[in-house]
Write an enzyme that holds these catalytic residues in place. Sequence first.
Site, PDB file in Angstrom:
ATOM      1  N   ILE A  87       8.299   2.730  -1.457  1.00 48.74           N
ATOM      2  CA  ILE A  87       9.416   2.694  -0.519  1.00 48.74           C
ATOM      3  C   ILE A  87      10.598   3.407  -1.161  1.00 48.74           C
ATOM      4  O   ILE A  87      10.916   3.177  -2.331  1.00 48.74           O
ATOM      5  CB  ILE A  87       9.776   1.240  -0.149  1.00 48.74           C
ATOM      6  N   PHE A 106       0.820  -1.220   0.000  1.00 43.95           N
ATOM      7  CA  PHE A 106       0.000   0.000   0.000  1.00 43.95           C
ATOM      8  C   PHE A 106       0.850   1.264   0.000  1.00 43.95           C
ATOM      9  O   PHE A 106       0.619   2.161   0.798  1.00 43.95           O
ATOM     10  CB  PHE A 106      -0.915   0.018   1.228  1.00 43.95           C
ATOM     11  N   ASP A 160       0.267 -12.750   5.319  1.00 36.90           N
ATOM     12  CA  ASP A 160       0.754 -12.570   3.939  1.00 36.90           C
ATOM     13  C   ASP A 160       2.188 -13.088   3.825  1.00 36.90           C
ATOM     14  O   ASP A 160       3.104 -12.369   3.417  1.00 36.90           O
ATOM     15  CB  ASP A 160       0.662 -11.108   3.512  1.00 36.90           C
TER      16      ASP A 160
END
Length: 337
Positions: free
Chosen positions: A31, A28, A136
């Site tokens: 980076i 989301f 995840d």
Amino acid sequence: MASSSGSKAEFIVGGKYKLVRKIGSGSFGDIYLAINITNGEEVAVKLESQKARHPQLLYESKLYKILQGGVGIPHIRWYGQEKDYNVLVMDLLGPSLEDLFNFCSRRFTMKTVLMLADQMISRIEYVHTKNFIHRDIKPDNFLMGIGRHCNKLFLIDFGLAKKYRDNRTRQHIPYREDKNLTGTARYASINAHLGIEQSRRDDMESLGYVLMYFNRTSLPWQGLKAATKKQKYEKISEKKMSTPVEVLCKGFPAEFAMYLNYCRGLRFEEAPDYMYLRQLFRILFRTLNHQYDYTFDWTMLKQKAAQQAASSSGQGQQAQTPTGKQTDKTKSNMKGF
């Protein structure tokens, strides 16, 4: 500077972290590599638009704070808001296991898989001891450290993590059905596909699929075509359920099938026996006469690449990684590793 990060030039967050360039995308947000202008130290900065439909960086930052101090958990330097972004500043880490798998021409030796399995089980166990499940587990969410931590595996991306029991009472969350699939379909547990609330057993089962992905190069339910995402998930689920563990693990040591059968046999609230699972692979490791010397497959390749570079009179082309299957992201993540 790449156009995608051009607008971030001279963008300083937390008063002292200057963004340098984009190095990846999380579930989301983007980076960035950044530099602490007070001491020159490199860090990673995760940016999330404050207009995001499902903001989760604040939640993730709180989770990292709960997990701080654990082996293989990145250290958080700062969390706050800057311009139109939520910002998380953390340790800069090396490439992900997915990057390294590509770097190694999508082949890992049994020695590398077993050394990784040992650390991966321990990382997941630590998160579970803190009353959370990750939800995840996949190669992209395990990163190697850099510098003195280059042999240490880190677990990242806790945006989908969920508390499975109360800190004080130790009361486990209730069993539920009709849940949407959370996580990555390729590595999801069968129960997650069936809409059953996830618990500790599901993280462990997902890890079993990650290990077999490394062993086999791909999983039988990869590359299935479907008109919609929902139909694709259904096809993956059907293939996963119709592939016996023994078929999935055929040609590989029995310990991998034992691992998966054990995980699939766990009850909803049952605590996995992490030490039993680690010992399965440790005993196999010793039986195969391997040395736990942290010499991974990529360690050898990096040494070869460095030697080639040194002997090629400065021609940078010789130092390229030995597979044509990388993305630019893989290349950028391998730099400085």
